[in-house]
Enzyme design. Structure first.
Site, PDB file in Angstrom:
ATOM      1  N   GLU A 490       0.853  -1.192   0.000  1.00 42.48           N
ATOM      2  CA  GLU A 490       0.000   0.000   0.000  1.00 42.48           C
ATOM      3  C   GLU A 490       0.884   1.235   0.000  1.00 42.48           C
ATOM      4  OE1 GLU A 490      -2.734  -0.353   3.281  1.00 42.48           O
ATOM      5  OE2 GLU A 490      -3.633  -2.182   2.469  1.00 42.48           O
ATOM      6  N   HIS A 513      -7.847   1.217   1.784  1.00 41.33           N
ATOM      7  CA  HIS A 513      -7.757   0.768   3.191  1.00 41.33           C
ATOM      8  C   HIS A 513      -8.560   1.687   4.128  1.00 41.33           C
ATOM      9  CE1 HIS A 513      -5.079  -1.703   6.101  1.00 41.33           C
ATOM     10  NE2 HIS A 513      -6.275  -1.510   6.613  1.00 41.33           N
TER      11      HIS A 513
HETATM   12  N1  LIG Z   1     -10.016  -2.621   6.140  1.00 38.21           N
HETATM   13  C1  LIG Z   1      -9.826  -2.031   7.269  1.00 38.21           C
HETATM   14  O1  LIG Z   1      -9.715  -0.819   7.352  1.00 38.21           O
HETATM   15  C2  LIG Z   1      -9.797  -2.869   8.508  1.00 38.21           C
HETATM   16  C3  LIG Z   1     -10.250  -2.321   9.696  1.00 38.21           C
HETATM   17  C4  LIG Z   1     -10.274  -3.130  10.817  1.00 38.21           C
HETATM   18  C5  LIG Z   1      -9.811  -4.437  10.753  1.00 38.21           C
HETATM   19  N2  LIG Z   1      -9.326  -4.925   9.603  1.00 38.21           N
HETATM   20  C6  LIG Z   1      -8.818  -6.292   9.498  1.00 38.21           C
HETATM   21  O2  LIG Z   1      -9.930  -7.178   9.559  1.00 38.21           O
HETATM   22  C7  LIG Z   1      -9.495  -8.445  10.036  1.00 38.21           C
HETATM   23  C8  LIG Z   1     -10.466  -8.980  11.060  1.00 38.21           C
HETATM   24  O3  LIG Z   1     -10.527  -8.121  12.181  1.00 38.21           O
HETATM   25  P1  LIG Z   1     -11.230  -8.602  13.526  1.00 38.21           P
HETATM   26  O4  LIG Z   1     -11.276  -7.444  14.438  1.00 38.21           O
HETATM   27  O5  LIG Z   1     -12.495  -9.293  13.222  1.00 38.21           O
HETATM   28  O6  LIG Z   1     -10.144  -9.660  14.032  1.00 38.21           O
HETATM   29  P2  LIG Z   1     -10.348 -10.885  15.005  1.00 38.21           P
HETATM   30  O7  LIG Z   1      -8.999 -11.251  15.500  1.00 38.21           O
HETATM   31  O8  LIG Z   1     -11.433 -10.616  15.969  1.00 38.21           O
HETATM   32  O9  LIG Z   1     -10.860 -12.056  14.027  1.00 38.21           O
HETATM   33  C9  LIG Z   1     -10.065 -12.744  13.163  1.00 38.21           C
HETATM   34  C10 LIG Z   1     -10.609 -14.161  13.098  1.00 38.21           C
HETATM   35  O10 LIG Z   1      -9.987 -14.831  12.024  1.00 38.21           O
HETATM   36  C11 LIG Z   1      -9.736 -16.161  12.421  1.00 38.21           C
HETATM   37  N3  LIG Z   1      -8.727 -16.721  11.529  1.00 38.21           N
HETATM   38  C12 LIG Z   1      -7.408 -16.407  11.463  1.00 38.21           C
HETATM   39  N4  LIG Z   1      -6.828 -17.104  10.474  1.00 38.21           N
HETATM   40  C13 LIG Z   1      -7.795 -17.815   9.884  1.00 38.21           C
HETATM   41  C14 LIG Z   1      -7.814 -18.706   8.797  1.00 38.21           C
HETATM   42  N5  LIG Z   1      -6.714 -18.987   8.109  1.00 38.21           N
HETATM   43  N6  LIG Z   1      -8.978 -19.293   8.484  1.00 38.21           N
HETATM   44  C15 LIG Z   1     -10.111 -19.018   9.180  1.00 38.21           C
HETATM   45  N7  LIG Z   1     -10.153 -18.193  10.224  1.00 38.21           N
HETATM   46  C16 LIG Z   1      -9.009 -17.588  10.566  1.00 38.21           C
HETATM   47  C17 LIG Z   1      -9.323 -16.030  13.850  1.00 38.21           C
HETATM   48  O11 LIG Z   1      -9.432 -17.242  14.550  1.00 38.21           O
HETATM   49  C18 LIG Z   1     -10.303 -14.971  14.342  1.00 38.21           C
HETATM   50  O12 LIG Z   1     -11.485 -15.545  14.840  1.00 38.21           O
HETATM   51  C19 LIG Z   1      -8.076  -8.233  10.552  1.00 38.21           C
HETATM   52  O13 LIG Z   1      -7.165  -8.694   9.607  1.00 38.21           O
HETATM   53  C20 LIG Z   1      -7.954  -6.737  10.661  1.00 38.21           C
HETATM   54  O14 LIG Z   1      -6.623  -6.304  10.503  1.00 38.21           O
HETATM   55  C21 LIG Z   1      -9.317  -4.153   8.446  1.00 38.21           C
END
Ligand SMILES: NC(=O)c1ccc[n+]([C@@H]2O[C@H](COP(=O)([O-])OP(=O)(O)OC[C@H]3O[C@@H](n4cnc5c(N)ncnc54)[C@H](O)[C@@H]3O)[C@@H](O)[C@H]2O)c1
Length: 630
Positions: A490, A513
């Site tokens: 990015e 993002h």
């Molecule tokens: N686009 C954005 O601006 C933005 C904003 C916030 C969060 N995010 C991203 O969104 C994602 C999710 O955030 P969250 O708060 O729900 O996180 P979280 O940690 O609560 O949830 C992630 C889930 O993914 C599961 N997981 C990990 N690897 C996996 C796999 N290979 N297969 C299946 N399940 C798997 C974990 O067990 C967990 O339950 C993160 O990567 C975070 O960085 C992006």
């Protein structure tokens, strides 16, 4: 207790948060038709007299005339003032009692309302020096005792001369007349008290500033109600953190400095000195080297979700707690995902683009409702689970897959493998975390396992999708629409270009993002992180810390709390308890939690303890940090 120090404390805007005569005016002029003009006039005279810009006695006469007050107003005034005693005075009631013989209230206000207030805090009545009202036959407050030096200009100086206190004199006050005592050589030290008002001309002259009574007590090594004055806690907030966070920290009494951009490692090494709380977002790297320069750092606040930019282990080893905001933008990401699902299902993007080029292409081809469609959520964490609930509310059939066992919400159906989910879903959306093993979680093989014409979303982390494979799948028609918010690479800033093979492909929404970037999320983060940090500082609570053992503690009531952070090696708890036993400390409660590197022990002890215990606790082998809360 040393007897050769005398503490002179001012009343208006020092002992209390307000000027009593202004308050009296608010009562006595309650029903007066020109109430607000008269109150403004009174306030103006008060401010001018306090700043040493006008004759005090003349001002007092004028104010009394304007006030039109009656002695019947005094009980109401006293109860108002009782509510407005300064916070740090209130907190340090024990000091006022303990040092009552050496504390004098010297004020140009009136004894009739000062004495009832200050004596409740242990001040001796005979140590209250102030004016007294002259009352006429009808009970009106018509003047003051003109023989009292305190009604005159330089009245406090005259009084101090008469008192001739036989020791060092320390003056604490907000007004110019308080400073004048020192100027006249009658006080050893003058502290400008700025908790309630800051008078620039007084602060400019004062050699000492006391933003609270705590700071005054701390500087003079006197007993105080808290372990450390909050104004000594310095906060450095980088990367344009929302003003709400600044406000919360300032309100707590901390000193806050903000810098709009991120700092390089070199710059941060320099800047981190003497900082107690560091607030960053995603760009600032908190490395082991930075931490080596951090001599007072207690907490790092990541005003975002990710904490990869922080060396969490190095923080742990240095006893520095790290907090982030894991849920603050969950809803924002979910809303964007839902919006994209709707837009992609109707091919809105391409239709809209054509319209902008003047093309009318009305057709239902390739447009679908989302109702009854199968939504496959990969990663059922905070975001995935919340999306599940809202998607069901829109009539979608939700399937999810997670690597760990997760509670099924609503009617969502669990899949036992990623491939099971991919083969079932009409729409696949990724919400996994960014762990390294998730690199290219979705590649050519996974796209091949999806239904033809699937809609695909990634709003999680860029590296989890093989972009080349996605591009091929879009071009082949396997993927009929895609929403991508995160990318393997990015641009670092808004002025850097964005390049990707995804650019220009049909029915593809590209966003920079911004899944979590909403005003609400920023404000949530700015509330969440400071509250976690302040809770840790005030009570030792580590609940929600990303690197520390999580301890949620009961409220501290009438006890001291010893907070001990140590390397997690056998025998430390035993050594701590040995120190406590040797010092005959009565333990009211003890809480311990460890992780693989550190141990965190909280011990609540009786109010009475020997100071030696503090030194001994710091000497316990393997101690990383020790502090005490009062
Ligand atoms: N686009 C954005 O601006 C933005 C904003 C916030 C969060 N995010 C991203 O969104 C994602 C999710 O955030 P969250 O708060 O729900 O996180 P979280 O940690 O609560 O949830 C992630 C889930 O993914 C599961 N997981 C990990 N690897 C996996 C796999 N290979 N297969 C299946 N399940 C798997 C974990 O067990 C967990 O339950 C993160 O990567 C975070 O960085 C992006």
């Amino acid at each position: 207790m040393s007897k050769d120090k005398y503490f002179i404390i001012d009343f208006d805007s020092t002992f209390t948060q307000v000027e009593a005569l202004d308050e009296l005016g608010a009562i006595s002029l309650q029903n007066h038709p020109e109430r607000s003009q008269l109150l403004d006039q009174i306030k103006e005279i008060t401010d001018s007299a306090m700043a040493g810009q006008s004759s005090f006695s003349k001002g007092l006469t004028e104010r009394l005339a304007l006030l039109q007050a009656h002695q019947n107003h005094l009980p109401q005034l006293i109860s108002r003032l009782r509510e407005k005693v300064s916070e740090s005075i209130r907190r340090n009631r024990d000091f006022l009692h303990q040092y009552a013989d050496q504390i004098y209230i010297i004020s140009s206000g009136f004894k009739e309302f000062i004495t009832p207030i200050v004596t409740e805090y242990g001040i001796k009545e005979e140590n209250v020096y102030a004016n007294t009202f002259k009352v006429d036959a009808q009970g009106n407050l018509v003047g003051f005792d003109e023989a009292n030096p305190l009604c005159l200009d330089k009245g406090k100086i005259r009084l101090l001369e008469q008192l001739a206190l036989p020791g060092d004199v320390y003056v604490l006050g907000d007004g110019y007349t308080d400073y004048e005592i020192k100027e006249a050589g009658l006080a050893n030290k003058f502290y400008a008290f700025t908790e309630n008002v800051v008078r620039d001309n007084v602060v400019a002259k004062a050699e000492h500033i006391a933003p609270t009574l705590d700071e005054f007590l701390y500087q003079n090594k006197l007993p105080m109600a808290i372990s450390y004055p909050k104004n000594r806690i310095s906060v450095l907030l980088l990367e344009n953190i929302h003003p709400q966070a600044v406000e919360l920290f300032r309100h707590e009494g901390y000193q806050v400095e903000t810098i709009s951009g991120a700092l390089s490692e070199e710059e941060l090494c320099e800047k981190i000195k003497n900082v107690s709380i560091l607030g960053i977002r995603s760009k600032t790297q908190v490395t082991r080297r930075v931490l080596e320069h951090a001599n007072r750092l207690m907490c790092v606040g990541a005003f975002c979700i990710g904490t990869n930019q922080i060396d969490l282990n190095a923080c742990l080893e240095a006893g520095i707690t790290v907090f982030n905001a894991p849920y603050s933008n969950t809803r924002s990401v979910v809303e964007l995902a839902l919006g994209e699902i709707l837009i992609l299902s109707r091919n809105v993007l391409d239709k809209s683009n054509k319209m902008h080029q003047g093309k009318w292409d009305k057709s239902a081809k390739g447009s679908f409702e989302v109702r009854d469609k199968k939504l496959g959520i990969v990663g059922y964490g905070n975001i995935g689970a919340q999306l599940s609930v809202l998607a069901e509310a829109m009539g979608m059939e939700v399937y999810y897959y997670d690597v760990v066992e997760k509670l099924q919400l609503g009617n969502a159906r669990k899949c036992h493998s990623l491939h099971e989910l991919l083969s079932k879903a009409d729409i696949v959306t990724l919400h996994v975390d960014g762990r390294p093993e998730n690199k290219n979680l979705i590649g050519a093989e996974e796209f091949a396992a999806m239904k033809d014409g699937v809609i695909f979303l990634n709003l999680s982390r860029g590296h989890v999708v093989d972009i080349e494979a996605l591009v091929q799948s879009i071009k082949s028609g396997k993927v009929s629409g895609a929403g991508v918010d995160v990318f393997p690479e990015e641009p670092a800033t808004n002025s850097d270009p964005f390049e990707s093979e995804l650019c220009g492909l049909p029915n593809v929404i590209l966003t920079p993002h911004v899944g979590g970037s909403t005003s609400e999320a920023q404000e949530n983060i700015a509330n969440f992180v400071p509250n976690r940090i302040m809770d840790y500082i005030n009570s030792g609570n580590t609940y929600g810390s990303v690197n520390f053992p999580n301890l949620q503690l009961p409220e501290l009531k009438n006890a001291h709390r010893l907070i001990h952070i140590h390397a997690n090696v056998p025998g430390v708890l035993a050594s701590i308890n040995q120190v406590l036993a040797q010092n005959h400390v009565n333990i009211l409660g003890q809480y311990l939690k460890t992780n693989e590197r550190v141990g965190y022990v909280i011990t609540d002890i009786d109010k009475a303890y020997d100071k030696q215990v503090v030194n001994d606790m710091k000497q316990v082998p393997h101690t990383i940090k020790f502090r005490i809360l009062y």
